[in-house]
Design a protein around this motif. Structure first.
Motif, mmCIF file in Angstrom:
data_model
loop_
_atom_site.group_PDB
_atom_site.id
_atom_site.type_symbol
_atom_site.label_atom_id
_atom_site.label_comp_id
_atom_site.label_asym_id
_atom_site.label_seq_id
_atom_site.Cartn_x
_atom_site.Cartn_y
_atom_site.Cartn_z
ATOM 1 N N ARG A 38 0.836 -1.210 0.000
ATOM 2 C CA ARG A 38 0.000 0.000 0.000
ATOM 3 C C ARG A 38 0.865 1.252 0.000
ATOM 4 N NH1 ARG A 38 -2.563 -3.252 3.999
ATOM 5 N NH2 ARG A 38 -4.444 -4.242 3.159
ATOM 6 N N ARG A 39 1.930 1.221 0.792
ATOM 7 C CA ARG A 39 2.819 2.382 0.858
ATOM 8 C C ARG A 39 3.485 2.628 -0.502
ATOM 9 N NH1 ARG A 39 5.873 0.550 4.527
ATOM 10 N NH2 ARG A 39 4.549 1.295 6.225
ATOM 11 N N ALA A 40 3.899 1.552 -1.159
ATOM 12 C CA ALA A 40 4.543 1.681 -2.470
ATOM 13 C C ALA A 40 3.571 2.219 -3.515
ATOM 14 C CB ALA A 40 5.092 0.326 -2.923
ATOM 15 N N VAL A 41 2.332 1.764 -3.456
ATOM 16 C CA VAL A 41 1.322 2.264 -4.401
ATOM 17 C C VAL A 41 1.115 3.758 -4.187
ATOM 18 C CG1 VAL A 41 -1.127 2.195 -5.016
ATOM 19 C CG2 VAL A 41 0.145 0.058 -4.722
ATOM 20 N N ARG A 42 1.014 4.181 -2.939
ATOM 21 C CA ARG A 42 0.825 5.602 -2.650
ATOM 22 C C ARG A 42 1.992 6.434 -3.166
ATOM 23 N NH1 ARG A 42 -0.725 4.229 3.489
ATOM 24 N NH2 ARG A 42 -2.816 3.390 3.144
ATOM 25 N N GLN A 43 3.206 5.908 -2.999
ATOM 26 C CA GLN A 43 4.379 6.629 -3.491
ATOM 27 C C GLN A 43 4.316 6.795 -5.007
ATOM 28 O OE1 GLN A 43 7.533 4.154 -1.984
ATOM 29 N NE2 GLN A 43 7.734 5.306 -0.086
ATOM 30 N N GLN A 44 3.917 5.732 -5.693
ATOM 31 C CA GLN A 44 3.829 5.799 -7.150
ATOM 32 C C GLN A 44 2.741 6.779 -7.595
ATOM 33 O OE1 GLN A 44 5.917 4.317 -9.332
ATOM 34 N NE2 GLN A 44 7.068 3.665 -7.543
ATOM 35 N N VAL A 45 1.605 6.714 -6.933
ATOM 36 C CA VAL A 45 0.506 7.616 -7.292
ATOM 37 C C VAL A 45 0.919 9.071 -7.063
ATOM 38 C CG1 VAL A 45 -1.835 8.351 -6.690
ATOM 39 C CG2 VAL A 45 -1.305 5.911 -6.932
ATOM 40 N N LYS A 46 1.558 9.328 -5.932
ATOM 41 C CA LYS A 46 2.020 10.691 -5.651
ATOM 42 C C LYS A 46 3.042 11.149 -6.686
ATOM 43 C CE LYS A 46 -0.342 11.103 -1.802
ATOM 44 N NZ LYS A 46 -1.540 11.964 -1.741
ATOM 45 N N GLY A 47 3.752 10.179 -7.273
ATOM 46 C CA GLY A 47 4.735 10.496 -8.294
ATOM 47 C C GLY A 47 4.132 10.746 -9.662
ATOM 48 N N GLY A 48 2.820 10.527 -9.783
ATOM 49 C CA GLY A 48 2.139 10.872 -11.016
ATOM 50 C C GLY A 48 1.937 9.746 -12.012
ATOM 51 N N VAL A 49 2.054 8.491 -11.584
ATOM 52 C CA VAL A 49 1.883 7.387 -12.531
ATOM 53 C C VAL A 49 0.416 7.222 -12.925
ATOM 54 C CG1 VAL A 49 3.853 6.168 -11.513
ATOM 55 C CG2 VAL A 49 1.527 5.581 -10.779
ATOM 56 N N ASN A 50 0.197 6.606 -14.075
ATOM 57 C CA ASN A 50 -1.155 6.319 -14.552
ATOM 58 C C ASN A 50 -1.583 4.893 -14.251
ATOM 59 O OD1 ASN A 50 -1.669 8.897 -15.741
ATOM 60 N ND2 ASN A 50 -0.308 8.333 -17.418
ATOM 61 N N TRP A 51 -0.616 3.968 -14.126
ATOM 62 C CA TRP A 51 -0.928 2.569 -13.881
ATOM 63 C C TRP A 51 0.031 2.014 -12.844
ATOM 64 C CZ3 TRP A 51 0.071 4.441 -18.866
ATOM 65 C CH2 TRP A 51 -1.050 4.616 -19.681
ATOM 66 N N ILE A 52 -0.432 0.986 -12.166
ATOM 67 C CA ILE A 52 0.409 0.236 -11.231
ATOM 68 C C ILE A 52 0.608 -1.160 -11.810
ATOM 69 C CG2 ILE A 52 0.586 -0.758 -8.919
ATOM 70 C CD1 ILE A 52 0.778 2.258 -8.872
#
Length: 254
Positions: free
Chosen positions: A19-33
């Protein structure tokens, strides 16, 4: 670096770290995980038939990404890793050569889009790919390639929704473009019109963009390729770029 355990990714342990990694990616502006449900043939860290993230970890990624409206895709080769990813709710599943009957039935039931990526699996078997000089690697690579051919045939027979994707843009220069992947499908008996749909409308659905591209429909982006010849009879003509008359992106000639 591509030669270490965190190449192109983050290493996580347990649902909370996911969950923490997903949040970091989303905050970084990614479109997909994208999650790794298994390893890959030839890896020094995790083999293709070895599960990687657990169901609980993948489900945590899907659930967390959904909060931000982001779809999740799965890199998955292993039989159980494939099933864990599909059960967890990923939008599309990439590679998947070791899927079994249960895995394909789950894809059907959950409407998971399958993107086999066979061309790069074959490329890894060939002399131009340095690790193929090792006999153990080469043996495992050939096994994965043959399993991918079987998976593509089985997916069509069962009616699984299949998208064309190469998984090769970042390091497989000997897979020049998506047309090569389309040619493999044709060699395995897929009709050309179905292959074109897999490379356009289904591929758009596989990345959550089917509402805006992938078909020539009023209101969608005008992404259009105009070619000499009829690729609905033979997709191989798309390989020769001299056959391309015009390329439009968002209605603008490129």
């Amino acid at each position: 670096r591509l030669e270490n355990e965190t190449a192109l990714a983050q290493t996580v342990q347990g649902p909370d770290e996911v969950r923490r990694a997903v949040r970091q990616q989303v905050k970084g502006g990614v479109n997909w995980i994208k999650v790794a449900a298994s390893g890959v043939t030839g890896s020094r860290f995790s083999a293709a038939e070895q599960d990687d993230l657990s169901f609980d970890e993948i489900a945590a990624a899907v659930g967390e990404a959904a909060k931000f409206g982001k779809p999740v895709h799965a890199h998955a080769h292993s039989t159980d890793g494939i099933k864990a990813a599909v059960k967890a709710g990923v939008l599309s599943l990439h590679s998947g050569e070791y899927a079994d009957e249960e895995g394909f039935q789950l894809m059907l039931a959950r409407k998971t889009i399958f993107s086999p990526t066979i061309a790069w699996l074959h490329a890894r078997c060939l002399p131009g790919y340095p690790p193929a000089a090792d006999s153990d690697f080469r043996r495992a690579a050939w096994r994965a390639y043959r399993a991918a051919a079987d998976a593509i045939t089985t997916a069509r027979a069962l009616g699984v929704k299949v998208a064309i994707g190469t998984d090769a843009s970042h390091r497989f220069h000997h897979v020049p473009d998506g047309v090569l992947e389309m040619e493999y499908f044709q060699a395995l008996g897929w009709p050309a019109p179905d292959i074109i749909r897999a490379a356009t409308s289904v591929a758009a659905d596989a990345i959550g963009r089917g509402h805006e591209t992938g078909t020539l429909t009023p209101g969608k982006r005008a992404d259009i390729l105009v070619v000499e010849g009829d690729p609905s009879q033979d997709v191989r003509l798309l390989r020769d770029k001299r056959n391309i008359w015009m390329l439009l992106k968002d209605g603008v000639e490129q």
